[in-house]
Design a protein around this motif. Structure first.
Motif, mmCIF file in Angstrom:
data_model
loop_
_atom_site.group_PDB
_atom_site.id
_atom_site.type_symbol
_atom_site.label_atom_id
_atom_site.label_comp_id
_atom_site.label_asym_id
_atom_site.label_seq_id
_atom_site.Cartn_x
_atom_site.Cartn_y
_atom_site.Cartn_z
ATOM 1 N N SER A 120 0.955 -1.103 0.135
ATOM 2 C CA SER A 120 0.027 -0.017 0.106
ATOM 3 C C SER A 120 1.101 1.248 0.082
ATOM 4 C CB SER A 120 -0.982 0.065 1.168
ATOM 5 O OG SER A 120 -1.898 -1.016 1.280
ATOM 6 N N GLY A 121 2.211 1.163 0.456
ATOM 7 C CA GLY A 121 2.864 2.186 0.492
ATOM 8 C C GLY A 121 4.275 2.296 0.086
ATOM 9 N N GLY A 122 5.149 2.647 1.069
ATOM 10 C CA GLY A 122 6.620 2.788 0.768
ATOM 11 C C GLY A 122 7.089 1.481 0.022
ATOM 12 N N GLY A 123 6.798 0.236 0.314
ATOM 13 C CA GLY A 123 7.452 -1.007 -0.324
ATOM 14 C C GLY A 123 8.840 -1.211 0.353
ATOM 15 N N THR A 124 9.307 -0.741 1.365
ATOM 16 C CA THR A 124 10.331 -1.271 2.171
ATOM 17 C C THR A 124 10.527 -2.898 2.382
ATOM 18 O OG1 THR A 124 9.923 -0.607 4.081
ATOM 19 C CG2 THR A 124 11.027 1.045 2.919
ATOM 20 N N ASN A 125 9.293 -3.184 2.729
ATOM 21 C CA ASN A 125 9.292 -4.906 2.914
ATOM 22 C C ASN A 125 9.456 -5.434 1.469
ATOM 23 O OD1 ASN A 125 8.938 -5.655 5.978
ATOM 24 N ND2 ASN A 125 7.363 -3.988 5.832
ATOM 25 N N LEU A 126 8.721 -5.090 0.608
ATOM 26 C CA LEU A 126 8.915 -5.839 -0.744
ATOM 27 C C LEU A 126 10.081 -5.544 -1.143
ATOM 28 C CD1 LEU A 126 7.696 -6.781 -3.658
ATOM 29 C CD2 LEU A 126 7.513 -4.303 -4.034
ATOM 30 N N ALA A 138 2.629 -7.202 2.786
ATOM 31 C CA ALA A 138 3.796 -6.181 3.176
ATOM 32 C C ALA A 138 3.340 -4.953 3.167
ATOM 33 C CB ALA A 138 4.868 -6.438 2.048
ATOM 34 N N GLY A 139 2.856 -4.519 4.212
ATOM 35 C CA GLY A 139 2.500 -3.014 4.319
ATOM 36 C C GLY A 139 1.285 -2.709 3.733
ATOM 37 N N PHE A 140 0.420 -3.898 3.644
ATOM 38 C CA PHE A 140 -0.924 -3.550 2.973
ATOM 39 C C PHE A 140 -2.020 -3.321 3.971
ATOM 40 C CE2 PHE A 140 -3.367 -4.567 -0.640
ATOM 41 C CZ PHE A 140 -4.555 -5.354 -0.672
ATOM 42 N N ASN A 157 1.623 -12.222 6.823
ATOM 43 C CA ASN A 157 1.430 -10.702 7.217
ATOM 44 C C ASN A 157 2.581 -10.420 8.047
ATOM 45 O OD1 ASN A 157 0.315 -7.932 7.096
ATOM 46 N ND2 ASN A 157 -0.347 -8.380 9.227
ATOM 47 N N ILE A 158 3.062 -9.159 7.661
ATOM 48 C CA ILE A 158 4.078 -8.582 8.720
ATOM 49 C C ILE A 158 3.380 -7.359 9.590
ATOM 50 C CG2 ILE A 158 4.887 -7.258 6.896
ATOM 51 C CD1 ILE A 158 7.121 -8.475 9.713
ATOM 52 N N HIS A 159 3.512 -7.534 10.870
ATOM 53 C CA HIS A 159 3.102 -6.700 11.614
ATOM 54 C C HIS A 159 4.082 -6.095 12.420
ATOM 55 C CE1 HIS A 159 -0.225 -4.376 13.905
ATOM 56 N NE2 HIS A 159 0.572 -4.789 14.858
ATOM 57 N N PRO A 160 4.013 -4.814 12.697
ATOM 58 C CA PRO A 160 5.146 -3.798 13.321
ATOM 59 C C PRO A 160 5.014 -3.757 14.820
ATOM 60 C CG PRO A 160 3.656 -2.321 12.351
ATOM 61 C CD PRO A 160 3.157 -3.706 12.007
ATOM 62 N N SER A 161 4.547 -5.060 15.273
ATOM 63 C CA SER A 161 4.516 -5.043 16.808
ATOM 64 C C SER A 161 4.640 -6.386 17.337
ATOM 65 C CB SER A 161 3.276 -4.482 17.648
ATOM 66 O OG SER A 161 2.286 -5.378 17.485
ATOM 67 N N TYR A 174 -1.974 0.346 12.793
ATOM 68 C CA TYR A 174 -1.200 0.125 11.630
ATOM 69 C C TYR A 174 -0.346 1.347 11.355
ATOM 70 C CZ TYR A 174 -4.657 3.335 9.815
ATOM 71 O OH TYR A 174 -5.664 4.458 9.779
ATOM 72 N N GLY A 175 0.707 1.059 10.442
ATOM 73 C CA GLY A 175 1.622 1.947 10.329
ATOM 74 C C GLY A 175 2.280 2.703 11.576
ATOM 75 N N LEU A 176 2.254 4.062 11.393
ATOM 76 C CA LEU A 176 3.071 4.772 12.534
ATOM 77 C C LEU A 176 2.112 4.566 13.701
ATOM 78 C CD1 LEU A 176 5.552 6.254 12.181
ATOM 79 C CD2 LEU A 176 4.297 8.352 11.605
ATOM 80 N N LEU A 225 11.287 5.102 15.862
ATOM 81 C CA LEU A 225 11.028 3.763 16.292
ATOM 82 C C LEU A 225 10.489 2.770 15.121
ATOM 83 C CD1 LEU A 225 10.879 1.742 18.560
ATOM 84 C CD2 LEU A 225 8.826 2.783 19.100
ATOM 85 N N GLN A 226 9.804 3.588 14.369
ATOM 86 C CA GLN A 226 9.246 2.909 12.857
ATOM 87 C C GLN A 226 10.617 2.323 12.152
ATOM 88 O OE1 GLN A 226 7.371 4.964 9.670
ATOM 89 N NE2 GLN A 226 5.958 3.282 9.949
ATOM 90 N N GLN A 227 11.446 3.284 11.829
ATOM 91 C CA GLN A 227 12.599 2.956 11.177
ATOM 92 C C GLN A 227 13.441 1.692 11.735
ATOM 93 O OE1 GLN A 227 12.915 3.983 8.228
ATOM 94 N NE2 GLN A 227 15.052 3.206 7.805
ATOM 95 N N ALA A 267 13.863 -5.476 12.596
ATOM 96 C CA ALA A 267 12.992 -6.716 12.506
ATOM 97 C C ALA A 267 12.219 -7.101 11.400
ATOM 98 C CB ALA A 267 11.988 -6.464 13.728
ATOM 99 N N GLU A 268 11.405 -6.229 10.628
ATOM 100 C CA GLU A 268 10.525 -6.476 9.661
ATOM 101 C C GLU A 268 11.431 -6.843 8.520
ATOM 102 O OE1 GLU A 268 7.673 -3.567 8.658
ATOM 103 O OE2 GLU A 268 7.950 -2.731 10.610
ATOM 104 N N TRP A 269 12.391 -6.318 7.976
ATOM 105 C CA TRP A 269 13.339 -6.619 6.819
ATOM 106 C C TRP A 269 13.819 -7.815 7.010
ATOM 107 C CZ3 TRP A 269 15.399 -0.842 6.266
ATOM 108 C CH2 TRP A 269 14.199 -0.033 6.111
HETATM 109 C C1 GRF Z 1 5.287 0.075 7.854
HETATM 110 O O1 GRF Z 1 4.664 0.935 9.005
HETATM 111 C C2 GRF Z 1 5.730 -1.067 8.264
HETATM 112 O O2 GRF Z 1 5.825 -1.240 9.758
HETATM 113 C C3 GRF Z 1 4.229 -1.952 8.035
HETATM 114 O O3 GRF Z 1 3.825 -1.225 6.898
HETATM 115 C C4 GRF Z 1 4.100 0.048 6.900
HETATM 116 C C5 GRF Z 1 4.974 0.427 5.321
HETATM 117 O O4 GRF Z 1 5.786 -0.754 5.166
HETATM 118 N N1 GRF Z 1 4.547 -3.402 7.706
HETATM 119 P P1 GRF Z 1 6.517 -0.918 3.705
HETATM 120 O O5 GRF Z 1 7.637 0.194 3.590
HETATM 121 O O6 GRF Z 1 5.528 -0.178 2.703
HETATM 122 O O7 GRF Z 1 6.754 -2.198 3.517
#
Ligand code: GRF
Length: 200
Positions: free
Chosen positions: A9-15, A88-90, A108-112, A123-125, A172-174, A180-182
């Motif tokens: 849904s967003g930046g895709g750093t987990n992708l 992944a951030g969906f 799913n990856i959850h940030p907690s 979700y997210g921040l 903290l998110q970073q 952890a997530e990556w």
């Molecule tokens: C981040 O908050 C991450 O913790 C969660 O989804 C958000 C965006 O992740 N899993 P990404 O950069 O789009 O993968």
């Protein structure tokens, strides 16, 4: 070869962590056959394009109602014929029809550290804001199987991350993403690709 469809849904750093894991051998026996975003502006779509990965946007804005969006989302996932769906951030609640179609094959990856700071509204921040608000000293991330609930499926992996003095939600998110997530999501995909975790 495990074929995976990654929903973003967003930046895709987990992708990106998955893409990089396949490139450097951390993840073996795996191919990303498709990326789907509900947000046409998601930078994750740029990341897919940069690696010539088939990608599509299925946006609720393009449908008259939620049911039609859900039908289109499931059809798009099925079109890639994945063995595993990776959220992944969906930020979309997966429709029940998709849970049924891919029973025990959606992660799913959850940030907690579930069951803390999860469920509706987390979700997210917002997750990290709640962590700092509560004053916990340890947080982290969780990879879990997706079931009918929200963040309630079988936990596969967790990794703890310390909360530091002076942390902002963004800091903290970073740290949770980096430490952890990556790490957890590629680890889970690699194990599944090599016959572990979801074999039952
Ligand atoms: C981040 O908050 C991450 O913790 C969660 O989804 C958000 C965006 O992740 N899993 P990404 O950069 O789009 O993968």
């Amino acid at each position: 070869m495990l074929k995976i469809c990654v929903c973003v849904s967003g930046g895709g750093t987990n992708l990106q962590a998955i893409i990089d894991g396949i490139a450097d051998g951390t993840i073996t026996n795996t191919q990303i056959v498709g990326v789907i975003s509900n947000n046409k502006n998601a930078y994750a779509l740029e990341r897919a394009a940069a690696h010539s990965i088939p990608a599509a946007c299925v946006s609720p804005k393009d449908f008259e109602d939620r049911a039609q969006f859900y039908d289109a989302l499931l059809e798009k996932v099925k079109s890639y014929q994945p063995d595993l769906v990776v959220l992944a951030g969906f930020l979309v609640n997966v429709p029940e029809a998709m849970i049924r179609e891919y029973k025990n094959r959606i992660i799913n990856i959850h940030p907690s550290l579930i069951p803390s700071f999860c469920g509706v509204g987390y979700y997210g921040l917002k997750v990290h804001e709640a962590v700092l608000q509560r004053g916990v000293k340890v947080t982290g991330a969780t990879v879990h199987v997706v079931d009918e609930g929200m963040d309630t499926g079988r936990i596969l992996f967790q990794k703890a991350v310390s909360v530091e003095e002076g942390d902002t939600p963004k800091m903290l998110q970073q740290r949770v993403m980096e430490q952890a997530e990556w790490i957890l999501l590629p680890k889970a995909i690699n194990k599944i690709a090599n016959g572990e975790l979801l074999s039952e």
